[in-house]
Design a protein around this motif. Sequence first.
Motif, PDB file in Angstrom:
ATOM      1  N   GLU A 142      53.952  35.152  22.317  1.00 58.13           N
ATOM      2  CA  GLU A 142      54.954  36.205  22.176  1.00 58.13           C
ATOM      3  C   GLU A 142      56.190  35.569  21.571  1.00 58.13           C
ATOM      4  OE1 GLU A 142      54.234  38.417  26.290  1.00 58.13           O
ATOM      5  OE2 GLU A 142      56.371  38.281  25.767  1.00 58.13           O
ATOM      6  N   ALA A 143      56.895  36.292  20.714  1.00 56.66           N
ATOM      7  CA  ALA A 143      58.141  35.757  20.162  1.00 56.66           C
ATOM      8  C   ALA A 143      59.100  36.912  19.948  1.00 56.66           C
ATOM      9  CB  ALA A 143      57.857  35.052  18.833  1.00 56.66           C
ATOM     10  N   VAL A 144      60.303  36.772  20.487  1.00 57.63           N
ATOM     11  CA  VAL A 144      61.338  37.797  20.265  1.00 57.63           C
ATOM     12  C   VAL A 144      62.674  37.098  20.050  1.00 57.63           C
ATOM     13  CG1 VAL A 144      60.313  39.693  21.605  1.00 57.63           C
ATOM     14  CG2 VAL A 144      61.740  38.009  22.764  1.00 57.63           C
ATOM     15  N   LYS A 145      63.631  37.838  19.490  1.00 52.34           N
ATOM     16  CA  LYS A 145      64.972  37.281  19.314  1.00 52.34           C
ATOM     17  C   LYS A 145      65.705  37.316  20.644  1.00 52.34           C
ATOM     18  CE  LYS A 145      65.951  37.713  14.577  1.00 52.34           C
ATOM     19  NZ  LYS A 145      67.068  37.278  13.822  1.00 52.34           N
ATOM     20  N   VAL A 146      66.614  36.380  20.843  1.00 47.98           N
ATOM     21  CA  VAL A 146      67.471  36.450  22.036  1.00 47.98           C
ATOM     22  C   VAL A 146      68.671  37.295  21.645  1.00 47.98           C
ATOM     23  CG1 VAL A 146      68.965  35.142  23.597  1.00 47.98           C
ATOM     24  CG2 VAL A 146      66.744  34.214  22.917  1.00 47.98           C
ATOM     25  N   GLU A 147      68.858  38.400  22.374  1.00 48.48           N
ATOM     26  CA  GLU A 147      69.944  39.310  22.029  1.00 48.48           C
ATOM     27  C   GLU A 147      71.289  38.609  22.052  1.00 48.48           C
ATOM     28  OE1 GLU A 147      70.650  43.261  23.887  1.00 48.48           O
ATOM     29  OE2 GLU A 147      68.427  43.262  23.809  1.00 48.48           O
ATOM     30  N   GLY A 148      72.091  38.853  21.046  1.00 43.70           N
ATOM     31  CA  GLY A 148      73.447  38.312  21.032  1.00 43.70           C
ATOM     32  C   GLY A 148      73.519  36.846  20.617  1.00 43.70           C
ATOM     33  N   ALA A 149      72.392  36.214  20.266  1.00 45.90           N
ATOM     34  CA  ALA A 149      72.438  34.814  19.822  1.00 45.90           C
ATOM     35  C   ALA A 149      71.624  34.721  18.540  1.00 45.90           C
ATOM     36  CB  ALA A 149      71.860  33.893  20.891  1.00 45.90           C
ATOM     37  N   LYS A 150      72.318  34.672  17.399  1.00 41.89           N
ATOM     38  CA  LYS A 150      71.571  34.838  16.146  1.00 41.89           C
ATOM     39  C   LYS A 150      70.671  33.647  15.821  1.00 41.89           C
ATOM     40  CE  LYS A 150      75.497  33.665  13.279  1.00 41.89           C
ATOM     41  NZ  LYS A 150      75.689  32.971  12.178  1.00 41.89           N
ATOM     42  N   LYS A 151      70.882  32.517  16.502  1.00 39.26           N
ATOM     43  CA  LYS A 151      70.063  31.353  16.161  1.00 39.26           C
ATOM     44  C   LYS A 151      68.857  31.169  17.087  1.00 39.26           C
ATOM     45  CE  LYS A 151      74.077  29.044  14.368  1.00 39.26           C
ATOM     46  NZ  LYS A 151      75.168  28.146  14.681  1.00 39.26           N
ATOM     47  N   LEU A 152      68.775  32.028  18.121  1.00 45.68           N
ATOM     48  CA  LEU A 152      67.779  31.723  19.156  1.00 45.68           C
ATOM     49  C   LEU A 152      66.586  32.670  19.180  1.00 45.68           C
ATOM     50  CD1 LEU A 152      70.092  30.932  22.209  1.00 45.68           C
ATOM     51  CD2 LEU A 152      69.087  29.352  20.578  1.00 45.68           C
TER      52      LEU A 152
END
Length: 656
Positions: free
Chosen positions: A569-579
């Motif tokens: 699974e892969a998702v963006k970390v909300e509020g952290a554009k690099k993570l």
Amino acid sequence: MEKKSKPPFYVTTPIYYVNGIPHIGHAYTTIIADTLSRFMKMSGREVFFLTGTDEHGQKVEKAAAEHGLDPQVWADRVVARFVDLTKDLACEPDFFIRTTMELHEKGVQKLFLNLLQKGDIYKGEYKGWYCVPDETFLTEDVPQEKDGTKICPDCGRKAQVVSEETYFFRLSAYQQKLLDHYASHPQFVRPQSRMNEVTSFVRGGLKDLSITRTTVKWGIPVPGDPAHTIYVWFDALHNYVTGVGYDRDPALFAKFWPASVQLIAKDILRFHAVFWPAFLMASGFPLPDCVFCHGWWLKDEAKMSKSKGNVLDPYVMLRAMGPDPLRYFLLREVPIGLDGNFSHEAFIRRVNADLANDLGNLVSRALTMIRNYFAGTIPEPGPEEPADADIRKAFEETKARTIAQYESYALNKVLEEIWAFITAVNKYLADNAPWKLHKDPALHPRLARVLRTAAASLRGTAALVAPVIPGSAQKIWEYLGEPGNVRDVCFDGLTFDSPGLGQAVRAPEPLFPRVDLQAFLAEETKPAKEPAMDEQKPMTPEQPAAPAKPLVTYDDFAKMELRVAHVIEAVKVEGAKKLLKLRIDLGTEQRQIVAGVAETYTPEQLLGKKFIVIANLQPAVIRGVESQGMLLAAVAGDKSAIPFFEADVPVGAKVK
Ligand code: MSP
């Protein structure tokens, strides 16, 4: 003599769920308890301080399942983080209880059976709205939504109707007894606003409480009826008696029960101020003197909690400067019953202003002058003048007020009192200008008096502040040349002119180095291992490879567990554009890791990929998200590149 005449003191924290790793909110309650424990010891009382972990129930079962682990294995892993944090905060509980300990499980079963025999527990059928994440049945007064469902008023999530055979606790029988107890013990719940809340809840009527589950496997089995497990709150609340010797160490139990103060935050008020005293009354135990409800630490105005994903990692501050600044800040910043919004800026401001400037500079200036002007030993001083007497008087008054504030658990006021005194001493030194007195040998007896007054002030300050910043207080104590431990001072005997002054002082080291806010904030983002990345620029080689780090042995290298991970699974970390937040499979278990590669890779590009992770890296919280490992990537300039496995390697394979 004095010691024996004072009553023992027993302080507890809630036991923390092991469904996630500890954050600032957990640290806060433990620090309050530790500070009270240290204060009471220095007041000559025998103290028992209990903290620990709540390891049963659906929440923990679910967290373990999400990680593909057996709940006990999961709990064993997470509990280590709580134990470590307790130590790293310089907190010294007398016992750390885990609800999976045999001593606790046996105690709870015995208490359950006793109440069953007495008739306070009986078997029946329960149907009601149940909030799974909070493990609690909703009260009848929660209204139905338009679609017929109910929403949990505490966490805002949808509840489910649950119907099951259950054992009930006869809570309804205790309504009047509880109201009578609140009326005759107005300090039972503090602050007063919380007492009002509890009283009006109980006046509204109490229904019998379902205290077993057939749907939850991960719990203490009901003795003689193992299809049922004991409800996690009935189980957990009793840690406060099993942890202090119930059914195990009668002398310990008799000495410390009932608790003097049980610290909690407002989210668990009803459990502690209604259910818990009712359970105790039913078992025939006396009730605690006080359930003290502190406020919440908020992040961006919302309660810090795992489910909201806005938790702050205490290690950001602990790593940079040890436990004392964090202890000081959390206790100083907000009055104990109110909420506080946590900001690193406010933290650094306080560390610099109160600790580095006011206290740290005072210590270093006074001791440096004693060393420079008198080779470290203050000679016989001249007579006391009014300005010196004012400081002596200020100390005596500060001591009395500080102790009174400690005793009423107003720890921010304790620190206000002590810092008002520190300000007065700083002013006294500025007004009396020892550096001028030093220039005229005829004024040296006066100089000795001024420096002696400063040293006595520091000695007294170190003792008064020791429960809050124990490590720094001990350092001041040692710099002053005082023997032994400041924690062994008894407040009753603490005077301004205690013997011991006149001995040689030591060279002080800076107690609290000033912290640069920008540098600290840069460091704060470091655990993210985020390289600065910009997709416009091509990858450029890193600076030539001068060996920046010392050579390591093979044994050093072999300490690392490198394994092949498969991204599921892969998702963006909300509020952290690099993570990116990745769920990875390691063959034997699943993990969650956070990787600073979001500017080079989209989540979709990583799905199904295999790469190398360090599997035995200490977990960390990065931007509120727990990371249980780290992937390996090349970082060149401001780009990153992950080496993926092209060949069909087995998931979990070792990389050597
Ligand atoms: N396991 C139950 C308590 C059982 S006690 C018999 C539980 N655990 S918890 O892990 O959620 O911890 C709750 C406690 O942690 C709060 O009551 C409080 O002491 C502390 N805090 C957790 N988050 C907090 C904040 N954001 N702010 C302040 N304290 C917080 O509930």
